[in-house]
Design an enzyme around this catalytic site. Structure first.
Site, PDB file in Angstrom:
ATOM      1  N   SER A  56       4.343 -17.084  -1.435  1.00  0.00           N
ATOM      2  CA  SER A  56       4.469 -15.751  -0.807  1.00  0.00           C
ATOM      3  C   SER A  56       3.871 -14.694  -1.801  1.00  0.00           C
ATOM      4  O   SER A  56       3.870 -14.863  -3.209  1.00  0.00           O
ATOM      5  CB  SER A  56       6.265 -15.294  -0.793  1.00  0.00           C
ATOM      6  OG  SER A  56       6.593 -16.206   0.292  1.00  0.00           O
ATOM      7  N   GLU A  63      -4.279   1.936   0.976  1.00  0.00           N
ATOM      8  CA  GLU A  63      -4.480   2.057   2.376  1.00  0.00           C
ATOM      9  C   GLU A  63      -3.056   1.252   2.988  1.00  0.00           C
ATOM     10  O   GLU A  63      -3.158   1.019   4.264  1.00  0.00           O
ATOM     11  CB  GLU A  63      -5.439   1.589   2.961  1.00  0.00           C
ATOM     12  CG  GLU A  63      -6.952   2.371   2.500  1.00  0.00           C
ATOM     13  CD  GLU A  63      -7.390   1.830   1.244  1.00  0.00           C
ATOM     14  OE1 GLU A  63      -6.792   0.763   0.721  1.00  0.00           O
ATOM     15  OE2 GLU A  63      -8.483   2.109   0.623  1.00  0.00           O
ATOM     16  N   SER A  64      -2.274   0.740   2.195  1.00  0.00           N
ATOM     17  CA  SER A  64      -0.775   0.137   2.681  1.00  0.00           C
ATOM     18  C   SER A  64      -0.933  -1.039   2.116  1.00  0.00           C
ATOM     19  O   SER A  64      -0.370  -1.383   0.736  1.00  0.00           O
ATOM     20  CB  SER A  64      -0.767   0.307   4.112  1.00  0.00           C
ATOM     21  OG  SER A  64      -0.575   1.389   4.524  1.00  0.00           O
ATOM     22  N   HIS A  69       2.783 -15.312   3.713  1.00  0.00           N
ATOM     23  CA  HIS A  69       3.716 -16.335   3.487  1.00  0.00           C
ATOM     24  C   HIS A  69       3.053 -17.786   4.155  1.00  0.00           C
ATOM     25  O   HIS A  69       2.633 -17.801   4.803  1.00  0.00           O
ATOM     26  CB  HIS A  69       5.251 -15.891   4.313  1.00  0.00           C
ATOM     27  CG  HIS A  69       5.809 -14.970   3.880  1.00  0.00           C
ATOM     28  ND1 HIS A  69       6.551 -14.850   2.577  1.00  0.00           N
ATOM     29  CD2 HIS A  69       5.929 -13.862   4.493  1.00  0.00           C
ATOM     30  CE1 HIS A  69       6.679 -13.673   2.357  1.00  0.00           C
ATOM     31  NE2 HIS A  69       6.598 -12.911   3.610  1.00  0.00           N
ATOM     32  N   CYS A  84      -3.881   2.172   6.864  1.00  0.00           N
ATOM     33  CA  CYS A  84      -3.823   3.496   7.060  1.00  0.00           C
ATOM     34  C   CYS A  84      -5.288   3.975   7.091  1.00  0.00           C
ATOM     35  O   CYS A  84      -6.068   3.706   6.096  1.00  0.00           O
ATOM     36  CB  CYS A  84      -2.722   4.252   6.217  1.00  0.00           C
ATOM     37  SG  CYS A  84      -1.089   3.787   6.359  1.00  0.00           S
TER      38      CYS A  84
END
Lengths: 139, 139
Positions: A56, A63-64, A69, A84
């Site tokens: 994980s 940009e985010s 997983h 974004c």
């Protein structure tokens, strides 16, 4: 007019190469490479390997984020790519990971996040004159 | 029978309290509290505060992850809650964050991730006899 702050791609990578998705170092490398290919600005990242298998992790980009997983035992990886702005394409990240994982079957869906009715005004994902990033990271 | 490895809740928190979503320490605290309330096993986390405003972060939990991006300037936060297994409820996390952010309007959607046709066999999100977590974290 409705405008979105972000776009998100939810990906199911089935039939992956077991070895490509079972080691945290390897997965982290693929994820960081993918972000670099897309010209994303990497801010911080964390990956964890579970026992006996499964990885994980998340890469926070300016940009985010990109999160993953993996379930090597099912040759499956779930990937979320949240971006974004107009400067990077989430599909570049998608493509790189698909190749690295050697996924035999992938499905994906793209969503818009943070919808606002701005009328004629343009919705900015960050204020235009302040693109600078504060490097402080909370641990 | 089709079974899913995970479930994911995508949340749009609108009309949030500016102060509740603008500081990385504060947002990290709320996120970690939310995970604890849901009895999630926190593995690692990272949060970043942008200049002049905005927080991005993720908490990796043994049961998957919770990620957030905030735009205080729009009083908006995008939250993803990805959980596996039957031991924790993503809606406990949702509820805690909604209260902390004092969101005046929230919308959410729940998705299934990693769908497999297992016939009569039960799909396990982790092998039953090996719940142990390897604490190695890649930096």
């Amino acid at each position: 007019m409705m405008q979105a702050l972000g776009r998100q791609i939810l990906v199911e990578f089935y039939q992956c190469n077991y070895d490509a998705i079972s080691n945290a170092d390897v997965v982290a490398q693929y994820m960081l490479e993918a972000c670099q290919k897309a010209n994303a600005t990497i801010v911080t990242h964390t990956f964890h390997e579970f026992s006996p298998h499964g990885v994980s992790g998340a890469v926070i980009i300016a940009e985010s984020h990109v999160a993953i997983h993996t379930w090597p035992e099912y040759n499956y990886a779930a990937v979320d790519i949240f971006t974004c702005g107009e400067t990077i394409s989430p599909w570049v990240i998608y493509k790189h990971l698909e190749e690295c994982f050697e996924s035999g079957h992938a499905s994906s869906m793209e969503l818009k996040r943070g919808l606002f009715d701005m009328g004629e005004k343009k919705l900015l994902f960050k204020p235009e004159n302040t693109p600078k990033i504060n490097s402080a990271v909370v641990k």
